[in-house]
Design a protein around this motif. Structure first.
Motif, PDB file in Angstrom:
ATOM      1  N   THR A  19      -5.770  -5.482  -8.372  1.00 12.77           N
ATOM      2  CA  THR A  19      -4.889  -5.943  -7.295  1.00 12.77           C
ATOM      3  C   THR A  19      -5.692  -6.580  -6.173  1.00 12.77           C
ATOM      4  O   THR A  19      -6.862  -6.274  -5.973  1.00 12.77           O
ATOM      5  N   ARG A  33      -8.123   3.672  -0.813  1.00 15.26           N
ATOM      6  CA  ARG A  33      -6.884   4.291  -1.282  1.00 15.26           C
ATOM      7  C   ARG A  33      -6.909   5.810  -1.155  1.00 15.26           C
ATOM      8  O   ARG A  33      -5.876   6.443  -0.930  1.00 15.26           O
ATOM      9  N   SER A  77      -7.056  -1.719  -9.935  1.00 20.08           N
ATOM     10  CA  SER A  77      -8.319  -2.292  -9.447  1.00 20.08           C
ATOM     11  C   SER A  77      -8.267  -3.816  -9.411  1.00 20.08           C
ATOM     12  O   SER A  77      -9.035  -4.455  -8.698  1.00 20.08           O
ATOM     13  N   CYS A 117       2.220   1.737  -3.502  1.00 23.35           N
ATOM     14  CA  CYS A 117       1.192   2.241  -4.422  1.00 23.35           C
ATOM     15  C   CYS A 117       0.924   3.719  -4.186  1.00 23.35           C
ATOM     16  O   CYS A 117       0.684   4.488  -5.135  1.00 23.35           O
ATOM     17  N   ASP A 120       1.665   6.142  -7.031  1.00 18.88           N
ATOM     18  CA  ASP A 120       0.328   6.343  -7.585  1.00 18.88           C
ATOM     19  C   ASP A 120       0.015   5.290  -8.638  1.00 18.88           C
ATOM     20  O   ASP A 120      -0.340   5.586  -9.786  1.00 18.88           O
ATOM     21  N   TYR A 142      -7.203  -1.227  -1.302  1.00 15.10           N
ATOM     22  CA  TYR A 142      -7.580  -0.533  -2.529  1.00 15.10           C
ATOM     23  C   TYR A 142      -8.882   0.257  -2.385  1.00 15.10           C
ATOM     24  O   TYR A 142      -8.939   1.415  -2.827  1.00 15.10           O
ATOM     25  N   SER A 164      -4.914  -6.220  -3.024  1.00 12.88           N
ATOM     26  CA  SER A 164      -4.649  -5.459  -1.808  1.00 12.88           C
ATOM     27  C   SER A 164      -5.967  -5.109  -1.119  1.00 12.88           C
ATOM     28  O   SER A 164      -6.886  -4.550  -1.745  1.00 12.88           O
ATOM     29  N   ALA A 181       0.830  -1.212   0.000  1.00 14.79           N
ATOM     30  CA  ALA A 181       0.000   0.000   0.000  1.00 14.79           C
ATOM     31  C   ALA A 181       0.856   1.248   0.000  1.00 14.79           C
ATOM     32  O   ALA A 181       0.555   2.231  -0.711  1.00 14.79           O
ATOM     33  N   TRP A 239      -2.111   2.450  -8.175  1.00 18.55           N
ATOM     34  CA  TRP A 239      -3.163   1.540  -7.730  1.00 18.55           C
ATOM     35  C   TRP A 239      -3.793   0.840  -8.926  1.00 18.55           C
ATOM     36  O   TRP A 239      -4.004   1.434  -9.983  1.00 18.55           O
TER      37      TRP A 239
END
Length: 403
Positions: A24, A32, A22, A14, A18, A29, A26, A11, A20
């Motif tokens: 992923t 974020r 969709s 990311c 920048d 997200y 994580s 995180a 990120w």
């Protein structure tokens, strides 16, 4: 520890680049836009730390330290003061951690003495809690209040200074109370009445955490409010051993009382003509029953409603006597059937009271005459007591006096 948590490191990366995606996996997200970082520390929604996976159980244990959930109602109670209101009053708020049941008292003063008096009134109904959580207000940390808790075996627990979150349960309730008070103030309504309505609503509504109404958890029953419930439609269901025992003992007591009074089953029915028993006896000649004839217009168990003479009364069924008809002869017969019953259970005696012992001549007392006979009663003073003299002795005395 953050550098060892792959989810936190991902995180932070990311955020810094920048990048990120969709797709992923994580878990951060969706949040974020609320995340930020300081070095290797991940923050959420401003200044809140994102706890690494390996430390979460430990932090959770620390967060609940001293907040163990009680095993029964009214064991652990929190209290706080809310105010002042525009009328210079304060609200003393108590909430049970187990059931979320609340009690609120309006007080004019917030000194320790007043709080002790108000709490004593509440505890007389619900009992003393084992633990009482308060803030560090001077009324709670005073020697007088500490002694009160010690005397009643209440463990007084105070929150850290300037940290009201430690008493979060009552603080959350205070916010709801303040909202209700603001609405009442804006609409010029009575504070006390509006708070009472709110408390009833809170205590009968299933709580979001426990899933049950606070009143049901603390009293094991649902308090009735304006909204109809199942009990109002089908009535109370279920039997209990206590209810059976209560019924049996009441029946035994009734049978014993009926035997003592020699009570019999009443035969009075709707429409019967009755006379009413006098309960006040101005003098010894007051009859047991009044002469007014009443009609039975309602019977509810052992209570009857009678009407007559322009008046209506509710009386126990044992206070009325049925008459066979409405004639004067029937009424007189009913009144005389219990003529010996007076207000104090005494009966009138036809014998004169004892007179003081003295040497007095024999006297004759004439009874009231009727259409059948005119009797004379001869009395003689014997040892200070007036006694009737038989006809043969009286006649003998008369003959001897003639000679």
């Amino acid at each position: 520890m953050s550098t060892r948590d792959e989810e936190v490191l991902d995180a932070i990366t990311c955020l810094a680049n920048d990048c990120w995606n969709s797709a992923t996996t994580s878990p951060y997200y969706p949040f974020r836009l609320e995340l930020s970082s300081i070095g290797s520390i991940l923050l959420g929604r401003g200044s809140r730390l994102i706890i690494p996976q390996q430390l979460r159980r430990r932090v959770l244990t620390l967060a609940h330290e001293g907040h163990a959930f009680p095993s029964s109602p009214w064991v652990w109670v929190a209290t706080d003061l809310l105010g002042p209101l525009p009328n210079n009053q304060h609200l003393l708020v108590l909430i049970d951690y187990y059931s979320r049941y609340i009690k609120v008292k309006f007080v004019q003063s917030i000194g320790s003495k007043v709080l002790i008096e108000e709490m004593s009134e509440i505890f007389s109904r619900l009992g003393y809690p084992k633990k009482l959580r308060t803030d560090n207000g001077r009324q709670y940390v005073s020697v007088e209040f500490k002694k009160y808790c010690e005397t009643n075996r209440i463990d007084l627990i105070t929150t850290p200074p300037y940290w009201p979150q430690a008493n979060g349960e009552v603080e959350n309730m205070n916010r709801s109370l303040v909202k209700r008070l603001k609405i009442a103030y804006a609409n010029d309504k009575n504070f006390k009445q509006e708070i009472q309505k709110f408390i009833l609503m809170h205590n009968v509504t299933p709580h979001g955490t426990t899933g049950s109404p606070p009143s049901e958890l603390i009293f094991n029953r649902i308090i009735r409010d304006k909204i109809p419930g199942v009990q109002d439609i089908v009535g109370e269901v279920g039997e209990s051993e206590e209810r059976d025992r209560d019924f049996i003992n009441k029946e035994k007591g009734k049978e014993t009382a009926d035997r003592t009074r020699r009570a019999t089953e009443s035969k009075i029915q709707l429409g019967d003509k009755v006379v009413l028993k006098n309960v006040i006896f101005p003098n010894k000649l007051t009859p047991t029953f009044d002469t007014t004839v009443y009609e039975v217009i309602q019977i509810d168990g052992s209570v009857v409603k009678i009407s007559g003479g322009g008046k209506t009364y509710l009386r126990n069924i044992s206070h009325v006597k049925k008459i066979s008809g409405g004639s004067d002869l029937d009424i007189e017969s009913s009144l005389q059937s219990d003529g010996s019953e007076q207000g104090n259970g005494a009966s009138l005696s036809t014998q004169p009271p004892p007179l003081p012992q003295a040497s007095m001549p024999d006297i004759s007392v004439e009874k009231p005459s009727d259409a059948r006979q005119n009797l004379k009663l001869k009395l003689k003073n014997v040892g200070g007591m007036w006694q009737p003299v038989t006809t043969s002795v009286a006649e003998s005395g008369e003959h001897s006096s003639c000679h």
